[in-house]
Scaffold this active site. Sequence first.
Site, short mmCIF file in Angstrom:
data_model
loop_
_atom_site.label_atom_id
_atom_site.label_comp_id
_atom_site.label_asym_id
_atom_site.label_seq_id
_atom_site.Cartn_x
_atom_site.Cartn_y
_atom_site.Cartn_z
N GLY A 276 -27.42 53.73 -4.70
CA GLY A 276 -27.75 53.24 -3.36
C GLY A 276 -29.26 53.20 -3.21
O GLY A 276 -29.91 52.17 -3.34
N TYR A 317 -33.41 65.67 7.34
CA TYR A 317 -33.63 66.32 6.03
C TYR A 317 -35.08 66.75 5.82
O TYR A 317 -35.47 67.03 4.68
CB TYR A 317 -33.29 65.36 4.87
CG TYR A 317 -32.06 64.53 5.05
CD1 TYR A 317 -30.79 65.12 5.02
CD2 TYR A 317 -32.14 63.15 5.24
CE1 TYR A 317 -29.66 64.34 5.17
CE2 TYR A 317 -31.01 62.38 5.38
CZ TYR A 317 -29.77 62.98 5.36
OH TYR A 317 -28.65 62.21 5.50
N CYS A 344 -35.98 62.45 23.34
CA CYS A 344 -36.12 63.78 23.97
C CYS A 344 -35.55 64.87 23.07
O CYS A 344 -34.53 65.49 23.39
CB CYS A 344 -35.44 63.78 25.32
SG CYS A 344 -36.12 62.49 26.36
N1 LLP Z 1 -21.57 57.23 -4.34
C1 LLP Z 1 -21.07 58.09 -3.44
C2 LLP Z 1 -19.67 58.49 -3.52
C3 LLP Z 1 -21.91 58.60 -2.43
O1 LLP Z 1 -21.43 59.47 -1.55
C4 LLP Z 1 -23.28 58.18 -2.38
C5 LLP Z 1 -24.17 58.70 -1.34
C6 LLP Z 1 -23.74 57.26 -3.34
C7 LLP Z 1 -22.85 56.81 -4.31
C8 LLP Z 1 -25.14 56.75 -3.36
O2 LLP Z 1 -26.07 57.75 -3.55
P1 LLP Z 1 -27.61 57.36 -3.83
O3 LLP Z 1 -27.68 56.61 -5.13
O4 LLP Z 1 -28.05 56.50 -2.69
O5 LLP Z 1 -28.32 58.65 -3.85
N2 LLP Z 1 -28.38 59.90 4.05
C9 LLP Z 1 -28.94 60.61 2.92
C10 LLP Z 1 -28.23 60.29 1.64
C11 LLP Z 1 -26.74 60.52 1.70
C12 LLP Z 1 -26.03 60.02 0.47
C13 LLP Z 1 -24.55 60.05 0.66
N3 LLP Z 1 -23.81 59.55 -0.46
C14 LLP Z 1 -30.43 60.34 2.85
O6 LLP Z 1 -30.96 59.62 3.70
O7 LLP Z 1 -31.13 60.89 1.98
#
Ligand code: LLP
Length: 416
Positions: A276, A317, A344
């Site tokens: 992602g 975070y 707020c």
């Molecule tokens: N696959 C699954 C099953 C996941 O739960 C996630 C992310 C990904 C792939 C992709 O992960 P990435 O390659 O983006 O690290 N909101 C948080 C990140 C939460 C990620 C949740 N799952 C942030 O802003 O850092």
Amino acid sequence: MKYFDYIDEDLRSEEVSIKDIAKNIPTPFYCYSANAFKNNFNVLKNAFKDLELKICYATKSNSNLSILNILQKEGAGVDVVSAGELRKSLMANISPQDIVFSGVGKTYEEIEYAISNNIFQINVESVSELSAINKIAHKLNLVQQIGIRLNPDIAGKTHKNISTGSLSDKFGIPFDEVEEIFLNREIFSNLNIVGIAFHIGSQIHDIEPFQAVFKKTNELLKKINKNEQVIKVLDIGGGYGVDYENNNEEFPILEYADLVKSSFDTNELTIVIEPGRYLSWNTGALITKVLYIKKHGNKKFIITDSGMNDLMRPALYDSYHKIVPVSKIKNTEKIPTDIVGPICESTDKLLSTSEFYDVKEGDLLAILNSGAYGSSMSSNYNVRPLIEEILIDKDTFSTIRKRQSFEDIIVQEIEL
Ligand code: LLP
């Protein structure tokens, strides 16, 4: 790679000056570089060039339709976690056979929608979910391909709120249970259980936790595949860390690709990855205006028109996003400074620093590296609208999501 940088005094992305966008579009707004998405995708594709694998973009990091369209044209599949993400992906012409559906709590309706659309694989996180999917597939008279999400009990070294691989986390199924599921797979007459999946967390920089999971998974694979090739698909998740702080902390993607190739029998297995952030982080910036500046003794507050409802990551975070002026400013002021939003909440803080540019009220700022988990996590908190999104492509820019109006926000409410 930097997709937002100065040429002379102006912050630009591709051939567009951000200042020129702001002449037409009210702040705050997100803007993205179309070619940044393409480049990031191709860097990843090239890292795995001699391996045929499915790159399933985790749409949760940024699911704007125009962005899904760009990635679809580059050859991406997707990893979705809701019927909404699945619908958007289908609208963007992602082939159903390039879609995996992850998530610990899929509803009956979501499962029915996914099976009816003939998606490649549903990754399952409990035995109860497995039974539910089997029943739904039976009712639809269809057979659904399934991956079993392992909980390897190995945590990716990262912020505790985005680690997913330990038994104390809600995700996946413990190893011994997974083996049992494969032994008893015939019970599930409408499921084709051929996949193993895992995802140990997000923003992971070290290769070691991946090494450990690959090793453990390989042992399981060998056991289950001893007499026949039962497991044919291996979905190794995403989680590749990116360098928000510009500390030479790039994820060693080539080393990781080599590790994948050397760890698994890639001739016999279809490998799926679910990146992602790696594809979207540096593609976007949140552009905001300085509303007010004030001092409390020896502390300066720069108050902007964007807040934690637009970009939640710093509040949630403690994450770092570099902030720069849209028109270059030479002078800085050495004084403890918080750049804050209008919400707020004391956590509505975009950056705390000991020195910042000597900005004036009315100046524009760019909150960099906000392409991942920025817009997609934004909300209407404080009855603020979701903001406009702009896509830059070479020397042009276009709106790819309109700012919500008050009427858009209020339309679902029923006044008694
Ligand atoms: N696959 C699954 C099953 C996941 O739960 C996630 C992310 C990904 C792939 C992709 O992960 P990435 O390659 O983006 O690290 N909101 C948080 C990140 C939460 C990620 C949740 N799952 C942030 O802003 O850092």
